[in-house]
Scaffold this motif. Structure first.
Motif, PDB file in Angstrom:
ATOM      1  N   ALA A   1      -9.406  -6.967  -9.274  1.00  0.00           N
ATOM      2  CA  ALA A   1      -8.027  -7.536  -9.306  1.00  0.00           C
ATOM      3  C   ALA A   1      -7.025  -7.139  -7.968  1.00  0.00           C
ATOM      4  N   GLY A   2      -7.331  -5.862  -7.404  1.00  0.00           N
ATOM      5  CA  GLY A   2      -6.772  -5.559  -6.341  1.00  0.00           C
ATOM      6  C   GLY A   2      -6.781  -6.573  -5.231  1.00  0.00           C
ATOM      7  N   PHE A   3      -8.001  -7.200  -4.913  1.00  0.00           N
ATOM      8  CA  PHE A   3      -8.270  -8.027  -4.026  1.00  0.00           C
ATOM      9  C   PHE A   3      -7.264  -9.242  -4.043  1.00  0.00           C
ATOM     10  N   VAL A   4      -7.177  -9.809  -5.329  1.00  0.00           N
ATOM     11  CA  VAL A   4      -6.725 -11.067  -5.499  1.00  0.00           C
ATOM     12  C   VAL A   4      -5.119 -10.746  -5.365  1.00  0.00           C
ATOM     13  N   SER A   5      -4.534  -9.579  -5.856  1.00  0.00           N
ATOM     14  CA  SER A   5      -3.158  -9.244  -5.765  1.00  0.00           C
ATOM     15  C   SER A   5      -2.920  -8.946  -4.165  1.00  0.00           C
ATOM     16  N   MET A   6      -3.691  -8.468  -3.509  1.00  0.00           N
ATOM     17  CA  MET A   6      -3.447  -8.258  -2.027  1.00  0.00           C
ATOM     18  C   MET A   6      -3.497  -9.735  -1.528  1.00  0.00           C
ATOM     19  N   THR A   7      -4.215 -10.809  -1.779  1.00  0.00           N
ATOM     20  CA  THR A   7      -4.072 -11.896  -1.036  1.00  0.00           C
ATOM     21  C   THR A   7      -2.776 -12.656  -1.531  1.00  0.00           C
ATOM     22  N   ILE A   8      -2.195 -12.534  -2.616  1.00  0.00           N
ATOM     23  CA  ILE A   8      -0.918 -13.061  -3.022  1.00  0.00           C
ATOM     24  C   ILE A   8       0.181 -12.490  -2.145  1.00  0.00           C
ATOM     25  N   SER A   9       0.016 -10.966  -2.354  1.00  0.00           N
ATOM     26  CA  SER A   9       1.345 -10.225  -1.347  1.00  0.00           C
ATOM     27  C   SER A   9       1.038 -10.461   0.261  1.00  0.00           C
TER      28      SER A   9
ATOM     29  N   PRO B   1      -1.927  -1.410  -4.498  1.00  0.00           N
ATOM     30  CA  PRO B   1      -2.819  -1.776  -5.911  1.00  0.00           C
ATOM     31  C   PRO B   1      -4.067  -1.653  -5.832  1.00  0.00           C
ATOM     32  N   MET B   2      -4.648  -2.371  -4.544  1.00  0.00           N
ATOM     33  CA  MET B   2      -5.977  -2.373  -4.221  1.00  0.00           C
ATOM     34  C   MET B   2      -6.487  -1.181  -4.022  1.00  0.00           C
ATOM     35  N   VAL B   3      -5.812  -0.331  -3.035  1.00  0.00           N
ATOM     36  CA  VAL B   3      -6.134   1.181  -3.077  1.00  0.00           C
ATOM     37  C   VAL B   3      -6.487   1.892  -4.275  1.00  0.00           C
ATOM     38  N   PHE B   4      -5.339   1.819  -5.356  1.00  0.00           N
ATOM     39  CA  PHE B   4      -5.477   2.360  -6.493  1.00  0.00           C
ATOM     40  C   PHE B   4      -6.814   1.848  -7.425  1.00  0.00           C
TER      41      PHE B   4
ATOM     42  N   SER C   1       5.130  -0.309  -3.840  1.00  0.00           N
ATOM     43  CA  SER C   1       4.069   0.496  -3.892  1.00  0.00           C
ATOM     44  C   SER C   1       3.578   0.799  -5.294  1.00  0.00           C
ATOM     45  N   GLY C   2       4.680   1.715  -5.984  1.00  0.00           N
ATOM     46  CA  GLY C   2       4.693   2.227  -7.132  1.00  0.00           C
ATOM     47  C   GLY C   2       4.677   1.082  -8.204  1.00  0.00           C
ATOM     48  N   GLU C   3       5.645   0.229  -8.119  1.00  0.00           N
ATOM     49  CA  GLU C   3       6.019  -0.835  -8.869  1.00  0.00           C
ATOM     50  C   GLU C   3       4.930  -2.038  -9.058  1.00  0.00           C
ATOM     51  N   ALA C   4       4.275  -2.268  -7.979  1.00  0.00           N
ATOM     52  CA  ALA C   4       3.375  -3.399  -8.021  1.00  0.00           C
ATOM     53  C   ALA C   4       2.114  -2.658  -8.546  1.00  0.00           C
ATOM     54  N   THR C   5       1.576  -1.405  -8.362  1.00  0.00           N
ATOM     55  CA  THR C   5       0.704  -0.705  -8.903  1.00  0.00           C
ATOM     56  C   THR C   5       0.854  -0.985 -10.629  1.00  0.00           C
ATOM     57  N   CYS C   6       2.084  -0.608 -11.027  1.00  0.00           N
ATOM     58  CA  CYS C   6       2.317  -0.689 -12.483  1.00  0.00           C
ATOM     59  C   CYS C   6       2.174  -2.184 -12.892  1.00  0.00           C
ATOM     60  N   PHE C   7       2.616  -3.140 -12.220  1.00  0.00           N
ATOM     61  CA  PHE C   7       2.481  -4.305 -12.479  1.00  0.00           C
ATOM     62  C   PHE C   7       1.226  -4.953 -12.877  1.00  0.00           C
TER      63      PHE C   7
END
Length: 397
Positions: A41-49, A346-349, A216-222
């Motif tokens: 999921a982190g890779f998709v989120s990373m691309t969007i961001s 989020p990807m790192v997490f 970073s914290g907010e997006a990790t929660c999202f």
């Protein structure tokens, strides 16, 4: 007409929040259908961001060249394209193609509307604005939960796209309101500073690091709150897990609503400090080693309440801290910095929890909360040395 325009701006921020919580809410089911690890999921989120970073960095130039209302209309159109693309994606890799318009639509609209409101409205309006972002972000996990119960995750994206289309129609019909609400600002925006001179202003780098830490914290929660419950609690259905995606967004909405009502009594700085204290209390609740999910759910709701006033307060301070000439570029840089955090962390997490366990999430959030407050305080100290800064704060808090 001004009140009607403000209502449309609030609706725009509902539309901005709608796509942000869908991936986190639907991912526990999506990963099973695609047959990929949870961390993907982190890779998709990373691309969007990443695409959002690009549009945010371009936003100062766009604001000078294009009227805000047209940036809004094109951006919402791009998010609709991305949502519909996700809804028809039959493979994991296809998500990356549609992540491009999905992300591009967010950055420019976020920067341009935040700039518009920061320069034209009070801190209360800014908090209400981001509260409505929370409304959109709470609605979409509910849509995804309903889709998982009645159909499939694909329908969650499709139904959200239909809702976005309705908001786009309202924005198109509202074009005459924007023309009347612009007054003399276009000339002022043409004279605004670019990114190069702005980044050299005292305190800008510190506030960018603080914004990076917060987002970073907010997006990790999202992205990871539903997966946190899926990985640490047992006996929960897919619909129940998806619904946990609304916790942070509901907390953000409530925190910003409270901040809007108290903004006349507290300045932006105090709201941020109180917010971070509340966020830390929420993290402590999540850390409690209890078997049930209720206290953890309350904890994430409290985390969201604490986070609520931080984002709008930092952005509302930009014209006061750095001057109207630099505010468009500062907000664009803040958005880019925010989405660097949203892209990478989020990807790192995801990689971290894959190796250690998703139970590490509260510790991860604590690190970024501390980093956020530390660099905000450094920003204040740097700016306090600037001539007239204290007077400007007193007049605008």
């Amino acid at each position: 007409m001004g009140s009607f325009l403000l209502a449309v701006i609030y609706l725009i921020f509902i539309s901005l929040g709608l796509p942000d919580s869908l991936l986190g809410s639907g991912w526990p089911r999506m990963q099973l259908d695609f047959g990929v690890p949870s961390s993907y999921a982190g890779f998709v989120s990373m691309t969007i961001s990443f695409m959002t970073i690009i549009s945010a960095l371009l936003s100062p130039r766009l604001i000078r060249a294009v009227k805000t209302q047209w940036i809004v209309i094109v951006s919402i159109g791009l998010t609709i394209l991305g949502l519909l693309g996700f809804s028809v994606s039959g493979s994991y890799w296809l998500l990356f193609a549609f992540a491009i318009p999905y992300g591009l639509g967010a950055g420019a609209i976020d920067s341009s509307v935040n700039h518009y409101v920061a320069n034209n409205y009070s801190g209360a309006v800014m908090n209400f604005l981001h509260c409505f972002y929370g409304v959109g972000a709470v609605i979409s996990p509910c849509i995804m939960s309903l889709a998982l119960r009645l159909a499939r995750w694909n329908e969650g994206y499709r139904w959200t796209a239909f809702l976005q289309t309705g908001i786009l129609a309202v924005c198109i019909l509202s074009l005459p309101l924007w023309k009347r609400g612009r007054s003399d600002e276009e000339e002022e925006e043409k004279e605004s500073a670019g990114i190069g001179p702005t980044i050299r202003r005292p305190g800008v780098i510190y506030t960018l690091i603080a914004f990076f830490a917060y987002c970073s914290g907010e997006a990790t929660c999202f992205l990871w709150v539903p997966s946190y419950f899926a990985g640490t609690k047992t006996g929960l259905s897919d619909e129940k897990i998806a619904s946990f995606g609304a916790l942070i967004f509901g907390g953000l909405m409530l925190g910003r609503l409270i901040a809007a009502f108290i903004s006349s009594r507290l300045g932006d700085r105090k709201r941020i400090r109180i917010g971070i204290i509340v966020e830390m209390l929420g993290i402590l609740l999540v850390l409690l080693p209890l078997k049930g999910y209720l206290i953890g759910a309350i904890g994430f709701l409290v985390v969201g309440i604490g986070m609520g006033p931080i984002y709008p307060a930092i952005q509302h301070m930009a014209p006061v801290n750095f001057g109207r000439k630099y505010s468009a570029a500062v907000i664009g840089l803040q958005m880019a910095s925010a989405y660097v955090g949203s892209t990478a962390m989020p990807m790192v997490f995801g990689l971290l929890q894959h190796g250690i366990g998703i139970w590490i999430m509260p510790v991860y959030l604590t690190f970024f909360a501390v980093l956020n407050v530390a660099f905000l305080e450094l920003t204040y100290r740097k700016l306090s040395r600037e001539n007239g800064y204290r007077e400007r704060i007193e007049n605008n808090s």
